[in-house]
Design a protein around this motif. Structure first.
Motif, short mmCIF file in Angstrom:
data_model
loop_
_atom_site.label_atom_id
_atom_site.label_comp_id
_atom_site.label_asym_id
_atom_site.label_seq_id
_atom_site.Cartn_x
_atom_site.Cartn_y
_atom_site.Cartn_z
N GLU A 1 64.98 42.36 -5.14
CA GLU A 1 63.69 42.98 -4.85
C GLU A 1 63.21 43.91 -5.96
OE1 GLU A 1 64.43 45.02 -1.18
OE2 GLU A 1 63.88 43.26 -0.02
N GLY A 2 64.15 44.40 -6.76
CA GLY A 2 63.78 45.36 -7.79
C GLY A 2 63.18 46.62 -7.17
N THR A 3 62.20 47.18 -7.80
CA THR A 3 61.59 48.42 -7.32
C THR A 3 60.34 48.15 -6.47
OG1 THR A 3 60.33 48.65 -9.37
CG2 THR A 3 62.45 49.79 -9.27
N ARG A 4 60.13 46.91 -6.07
CA ARG A 4 58.94 46.50 -5.31
C ARG A 4 58.70 47.35 -4.06
NH1 ARG A 4 59.65 40.77 -3.68
NH2 ARG A 4 60.82 41.77 -2.03
N ARG A 5 59.77 47.72 -3.34
CA ARG A 5 59.62 48.48 -2.09
C ARG A 5 59.68 50.00 -2.28
NH1 ARG A 5 63.89 46.16 1.92
NH2 ARG A 5 63.01 47.78 3.24
N VAL A 6 59.87 50.45 -3.50
CA VAL A 6 59.91 51.89 -3.79
C VAL A 6 58.47 52.41 -3.80
CG1 VAL A 6 60.62 53.67 -5.43
CG2 VAL A 6 62.01 51.60 -5.16
N PRO A 7 58.16 53.45 -3.03
CA PRO A 7 56.79 53.97 -2.99
C PRO A 7 56.29 54.38 -4.38
CG PRO A 7 58.12 54.96 -1.26
CD PRO A 7 59.06 54.19 -2.13
N GLU A 8 55.03 54.09 -4.64
CA GLU A 8 54.42 54.43 -5.94
C GLU A 8 54.54 55.92 -6.26
OE1 GLU A 8 53.14 52.53 -8.43
OE2 GLU A 8 53.93 50.84 -7.28
N THR B 1 74.19 46.98 -13.22
CA THR B 1 74.09 46.11 -12.06
C THR B 1 75.51 45.95 -11.53
OG1 THR B 1 72.23 44.90 -13.00
CG2 THR B 1 73.46 43.81 -11.23
N LEU B 2 75.68 46.10 -10.21
CA LEU B 2 77.01 45.96 -9.63
C LEU B 2 76.94 45.35 -8.23
CD1 LEU B 2 77.34 48.47 -7.42
CD2 LEU B 2 77.66 49.77 -9.49
N ILE C 1 71.04 49.81 -10.56
CA ILE C 1 70.97 51.26 -10.55
C ILE C 1 70.17 51.69 -11.78
CG2 ILE C 1 72.24 53.44 -10.55
CD1 ILE C 1 74.62 51.89 -9.38
N TYR C 2 69.17 52.54 -11.52
CA TYR C 2 68.31 53.06 -12.58
C TYR C 2 68.47 54.57 -12.66
CZ TYR C 2 65.89 48.59 -12.18
OH TYR C 2 65.59 47.25 -12.16
N ARG C 3 68.32 55.10 -13.87
CA ARG C 3 68.34 56.55 -14.03
C ARG C 3 66.92 57.01 -14.31
NH1 ARG C 3 67.74 58.18 -19.19
NH2 ARG C 3 68.13 56.67 -20.81
N SER C 4 66.67 58.25 -13.95
CA SER C 4 65.36 58.84 -14.19
C SER C 4 65.31 59.42 -15.60
CB SER C 4 65.09 59.96 -13.18
OG SER C 4 63.92 60.67 -13.53
N GLU D 1 70.70 63.23 -13.99
CA GLU D 1 71.58 62.84 -12.87
C GLU D 1 70.83 62.44 -11.60
OE1 GLU D 1 75.42 64.71 -12.37
OE2 GLU D 1 74.90 66.08 -14.01
N MET D 2 69.62 61.93 -11.75
CA MET D 2 68.89 61.36 -10.62
C MET D 2 68.90 59.84 -10.80
SD MET D 2 64.93 61.78 -9.36
CE MET D 2 65.09 63.50 -8.88
N TYR D 3 69.33 59.13 -9.73
CA TYR D 3 69.49 57.68 -9.82
C TYR D 3 68.80 56.99 -8.65
CZ TYR D 3 73.03 59.07 -13.16
OH TYR D 3 73.67 59.63 -14.23
N LEU D 4 68.32 55.79 -8.90
CA LEU D 4 67.65 54.97 -7.91
C LEU D 4 68.44 53.67 -7.77
CD1 LEU D 4 65.05 54.87 -6.18
CD2 LEU D 4 63.94 53.75 -8.12
N TYR D 5 68.89 53.38 -6.54
CA TYR D 5 69.63 52.16 -6.25
C TYR D 5 68.68 51.20 -5.53
CZ TYR D 5 74.01 54.88 -6.78
OH TYR D 5 75.04 55.66 -7.24
#
Length: 95
Positions: A24-31, A45-46, A7-10, A15-19
């Protein structure tokens, strides 16, 4: 089904988070999304299971979106004052 989830925070939006799936990490997250999100700051990490309790998201939905899209984006809750302003505007429209 269990998934090891990062889990990443912006840094740009409170309070914006990316799971994402840790493998895979952020590889599939659109640029474009990463550009708006800002440089992801690792929070935790959980092990995520459908039954796990999360503060503002349903774990089964988070897992489903990670499998399908490669990520789940948790948006910040609407600010209390914004909600009050919307409610006030709606009541004026109904008069």
């Amino acid at each position: 089904m269990k998934t090891l989830c990062d889990i990443y925070r912006s840094p740009r939006e409170e309070e914006m988070y990316l799971y994402v799936d840790k493998r895979e990490g952020t590889r599939r997250v659109p640029e474009k999304l990463l550009g708006l999100f800002g440089e992801p700051k690792h929070l935790v990490t959980l092990v995520l299971t459908p039954e796990r309790k999360l503060a503002r998201a349903e774990a089964a939905r988070v897992l489903s979106e990670i499998r399908e899209r490669g990520y789940y984006l948790q948006m910040p809750p609407a600010a209390e004052s914004e909600m009050s302003a919307i409610a006030a505007q709606n009541s004026k429209l109904q008069r």
